[in-house]
Design a protein around this motif. Structure first.
Motif, PDB file in Angstrom:
ATOM      1  N   PHE A 246       0.846  -1.149   0.047  1.00 19.01           N
ATOM      2  CA  PHE A 246       0.084  -0.102   0.001  1.00 19.01           C
ATOM      3  C   PHE A 246       0.859   1.339  -0.254  1.00 19.01           C
ATOM      4  CE2 PHE A 246      -1.586   3.334   2.937  1.00 19.01           C
ATOM      5  CZ  PHE A 246      -2.653   3.622   1.880  1.00 19.01           C
ATOM      6  N   ILE A 247       1.923   1.411   0.715  1.00 15.73           N
ATOM      7  CA  ILE A 247       2.668   2.670   0.889  1.00 15.73           C
ATOM      8  C   ILE A 247       3.458   2.696  -0.311  1.00 15.73           C
ATOM      9  CG2 ILE A 247       4.865   3.411   2.073  1.00 15.73           C
ATOM     10  CD1 ILE A 247       2.364   3.635   3.682  1.00 15.73           C
ATOM     11  N   HIS A 248       3.999   1.474  -0.976  1.00 18.60           N
ATOM     12  CA  HIS A 248       4.787   1.665  -1.996  1.00 18.60           C
ATOM     13  C   HIS A 248       4.327   2.039  -3.178  1.00 18.60           C
ATOM     14  CE1 HIS A 248       8.840   1.094   0.171  1.00 18.60           C
ATOM     15  NE2 HIS A 248       8.101   0.002   0.601  1.00 18.60           N
ATOM     16  N   GLN A 249       2.965   1.443  -3.475  1.00 24.65           N
ATOM     17  CA  GLN A 249       2.310   1.802  -4.540  1.00 24.65           C
ATOM     18  C   GLN A 249       1.570   3.220  -4.621  1.00 24.65           C
ATOM     19  OE1 GLN A 249      -1.237   2.099  -5.200  1.00 24.65           O
ATOM     20  NE2 GLN A 249      -1.710   1.843  -2.947  1.00 24.65           N
ATOM     21  N   GLY A 250       1.155   3.699  -3.453  1.00 23.68           N
ATOM     22  CA  GLY A 250       0.782   5.032  -3.105  1.00 23.68           C
ATOM     23  C   GLY A 250       1.993   5.859  -3.676  1.00 23.68           C
ATOM     24  N   ILE A 251       2.974   5.850  -3.197  1.00 25.83           N
ATOM     25  CA  ILE A 251       4.125   6.627  -3.511  1.00 25.83           C
ATOM     26  C   ILE A 251       4.321   6.743  -4.961  1.00 25.83           C
ATOM     27  CG2 ILE A 251       6.547   6.877  -3.266  1.00 25.83           C
ATOM     28  CD1 ILE A 251       6.469   5.636  -0.450  1.00 25.83           C
ATOM     29  N   ASP A 252       4.600   5.743  -5.627  1.00 26.36           N
ATOM     30  CA  ASP A 252       4.695   5.687  -6.858  1.00 26.36           C
ATOM     31  C   ASP A 252       3.570   6.275  -7.675  1.00 26.36           C
ATOM     32  OD1 ASP A 252       7.111   4.216  -6.634  1.00 26.36           O
ATOM     33  OD2 ASP A 252       6.171   2.273  -7.338  1.00 26.36           O
ATOM     34  N   ALA A 253       2.283   6.224  -7.177  1.00 24.51           N
ATOM     35  CA  ALA A 253       1.079   6.767  -8.011  1.00 24.51           C
ATOM     36  C   ALA A 253       1.047   8.051  -7.604  1.00 24.51           C
ATOM     37  CB  ALA A 253      -0.263   6.068  -7.419  1.00 24.51           C
ATOM     38  N   TYR A 254       1.507   8.769  -6.420  1.00 23.24           N
ATOM     39  CA  TYR A 254       1.344  10.096  -6.282  1.00 23.24           C
ATOM     40  C   TYR A 254       2.562  10.693  -7.209  1.00 23.24           C
ATOM     41  CZ  TYR A 254       0.550  14.488  -3.966  1.00 23.24           C
ATOM     42  OH  TYR A 254       0.084  15.762  -3.851  1.00 23.24           O
ATOM     43  N   GLU A 255       3.558  10.250  -7.389  1.00 18.62           N
ATOM     44  CA  GLU A 255       4.600  10.616  -8.278  1.00 18.62           C
ATOM     45  C   GLU A 255       4.000  10.626  -9.631  1.00 18.62           C
ATOM     46  OE1 GLU A 255       8.834   9.412  -6.121  1.00 18.62           O
ATOM     47  OE2 GLU A 255       7.896   7.900  -7.703  1.00 18.62           O
ATOM     48  N   TRP A 256       3.271   9.781  -9.842  1.00 15.63           N
ATOM     49  CA  TRP A 256       2.784   9.697 -11.382  1.00 15.63           C
ATOM     50  C   TRP A 256       1.871  10.748 -11.452  1.00 15.63           C
ATOM     51  CZ3 TRP A 256       3.560   7.412 -16.079  1.00 15.63           C
ATOM     52  CH2 TRP A 256       2.456   7.382 -16.934  1.00 15.63           C
ATOM     53  N   PHE A 257       0.748  11.195 -10.496  1.00 13.02           N
ATOM     54  CA  PHE A 257      -0.181  11.972 -10.508  1.00 13.02           C
ATOM     55  C   PHE A 257       0.437  13.282 -10.571  1.00 13.02           C
ATOM     56  CE2 PHE A 257      -3.044   9.125  -8.110  1.00 13.02           C
ATOM     57  CZ  PHE A 257      -3.593   8.463  -9.368  1.00 13.02           C
ATOM     58  N   SER A 258       1.489  13.629  -9.674  1.00 12.25           N
ATOM     59  CA  SER A 258       1.913  15.133  -9.295  1.00 12.25           C
ATOM     60  C   SER A 258       3.198  15.342 -10.458  1.00 12.25           C
ATOM     61  CB  SER A 258       2.525  15.255  -8.154  1.00 12.25           C
ATOM     62  OG  SER A 258       3.734  14.378  -7.740  1.00 12.25           O
ATOM     63  N   GLY A 259       3.901  14.335 -10.816  1.00 14.17           N
ATOM     64  CA  GLY A 259       5.203  14.643 -11.574  1.00 14.17           C
ATOM     65  C   GLY A 259       6.368  15.138 -10.848  1.00 14.17           C
ATOM     66  N   GLN A 260       6.272  14.672  -9.449  1.00 19.77           N
ATOM     67  CA  GLN A 260       7.340  15.018  -8.619  1.00 19.77           C
ATOM     68  C   GLN A 260       7.728  13.843  -7.969  1.00 19.77           C
ATOM     69  OE1 GLN A 260       7.097  18.715  -6.184  1.00 19.77           O
ATOM     70  NE2 GLN A 260       5.481  19.596  -7.588  1.00 19.77           N
ATOM     71  N   SER A 261       9.001  13.761  -7.377  1.00 20.97           N
ATOM     72  CA  SER A 261       9.641  12.505  -6.881  1.00 20.97           C
ATOM     73  C   SER A 261       9.173  12.898  -5.153  1.00 20.97           C
ATOM     74  CB  SER A 261      11.216  12.544  -6.837  1.00 20.97           C
ATOM     75  OG  SER A 261      11.536  12.521  -8.394  1.00 20.97           O
ATOM     76  N   VAL A 262       9.101  11.937  -4.563  1.00 20.50           N
ATOM     77  CA  VAL A 262       9.033  11.928  -3.152  1.00 20.50           C
ATOM     78  C   VAL A 262       9.849  11.090  -2.537  1.00 20.50           C
ATOM     79  CG1 VAL A 262       7.459  10.748  -1.320  1.00 20.50           C
ATOM     80  CG2 VAL A 262       6.448  11.719  -3.637  1.00 20.50           C
ATOM     81  N   GLU A 263      10.482  11.448  -1.180  1.00 20.81           N
ATOM     82  CA  GLU A 263      11.329  10.769  -0.389  1.00 20.81           C
ATOM     83  C   GLU A 263      10.792   9.849   0.187  1.00 20.81           C
ATOM     84  OE1 GLU A 263      14.549  11.210  -0.533  1.00 20.81           O
ATOM     85  OE2 GLU A 263      14.731  12.624  -1.787  1.00 20.81           O
ATOM     86  N   SER A 264      10.902   8.496  -0.188  1.00 18.22           N
ATOM     87  CA  SER A 264       9.916   7.549   0.272  1.00 18.22           C
ATOM     88  C   SER A 264      10.639   6.802   1.617  1.00 18.22           C
ATOM     89  CB  SER A 264       9.823   6.258  -0.715  1.00 18.22           C
ATOM     90  OG  SER A 264      10.944   5.870  -1.025  1.00 18.22           O
ATOM     91  N   VAL A 265      11.819   7.080   2.001  1.00 18.58           N
ATOM     92  CA  VAL A 265      12.111   6.218   2.887  1.00 18.58           C
ATOM     93  C   VAL A 265      11.776   6.947   4.369  1.00 18.58           C
ATOM     94  CG1 VAL A 265      14.210   5.447   4.541  1.00 18.58           C
ATOM     95  CG2 VAL A 265      14.312   5.132   1.924  1.00 18.58           C
TER      96      VAL A 265
END
Length: 275
Positions: A246-265
């Protein structure tokens, strides 16, 4: 940015909290809504996406049981294997619908985080629907030795096996009579069914089937500790929970929606600490 989740039995989903927290991290005002609905066919899903676009939504996540329909109606597919056959992330504010599958990339991330450089080995997976397809192709990316797949619905099962074989992933279908024996011969067990979810309680794998493997994964994350995960804990197996996916797919999805990178750790540790 207006986002949402389309699926059934999603009222306990933590996706709104996750995506709105991600928005705060990136200083993007984000609203995330749940659309818990029973759609009759692919056209109904398409109509809903058009309606949400007209209401100003940027994109949506799609969950059970609509991921295969999403694949069929989305025009442009990105970062997905040709035979994957399911999407969970759709951009709806362009001229054409576009999408990707962050269940697949999220599972690969979660596996590598918890199992390091260890290959999956032989794996038994229950479930050949949308999430099963994503996990199966993710296992292919991780160089699974052999993937055994069980599903009560034969058309889904046979279609997934055929698509994986075309993608050169070693796999085969198994029957219910073979499950006990195959489970004991495998290095990993995967639940890609809704069994264990608060609306469909039960154990995806029995206590007798769990033990002797190295790792397990359960796509269900409400509750986080399913009966299957509890059995794995008793056997001291490495556990990849549905919450990790859930966490990792959500991070990837938000990056896709926003076009910006997330510091996932940092984000993973923060959300895990709040659970």
């Amino acid at each position: 940015m207006k986002l949402g989740l389309i699926g059934q039995h999603i009222q306990k989903s933590k996706s709104p909290q996750l995506h709105e927290l991600l928005g705060k991290k990136l200083a993007i005002e984000t609203r995330y809504d749940l659309f818990d609905c029973q759609l009759r066919d692919e056209q109904a899903l398409r109509d809903l996406l058009i309606e949400l676009k007209q209401k100003g939504y940027r994109g949506v996540n799609v969950t059970h049981p609509y991921k295969v329909w999403a694949w069929n109606i989305v025009h442009d597919k990105f970062h997905t294997s040709a035979g994957l056959g399911a999407l969970n992330t759709v951009l709806i504010d362009g001229e054409e619908l576009s999408g990707t599958n962050t269940d697949c990339s999220g599972f690969v991330r979660a596996y590598r985080k918890l199992c390091a450089d260890s290959a999956p080995g032989k794996v038994l997976m229950k479930g050949a629907g949308g999430v099963g397809r994503a996990i199966a192709f993710g296992l292919g990316e991780l160089n699974v030795e052999h993937l055994y797949i069980y599903d009560e619905y034969q058309p889904n099962l046979q279609a997934l096996v055929a698509d994986l074989q075309r993608a050169n992933v070693a796999c085969s279908a198994v029957s219910s009579e073979q499950l006990d024996q195959v489970a004991k011969e495998c290095d990993g067990l995967v639940n890609a069914t809704p069994v264990g979810h608060y609306t469909t309680p039960g154990a995806a794998f029995s206590a007798q089937q769990v033990g002797g493997q190295r790792w397990v994964f359960d796509a269900v994350y409400t509750p986080v500790v399913t009966e299957f995960i509890a059995f794995a804990k008793q056997q001291s197996l490495t556990i990849i929970s549905g919450f990790e996916l859930f966490i990792h797919q959500g991070i990837d999805a938000y990056e896709w929606f926003s076009g910006q990178s997330v510091e996932s750790v940092d984000l993973v540790s923060e959300i895990s600490a709040s659970e």
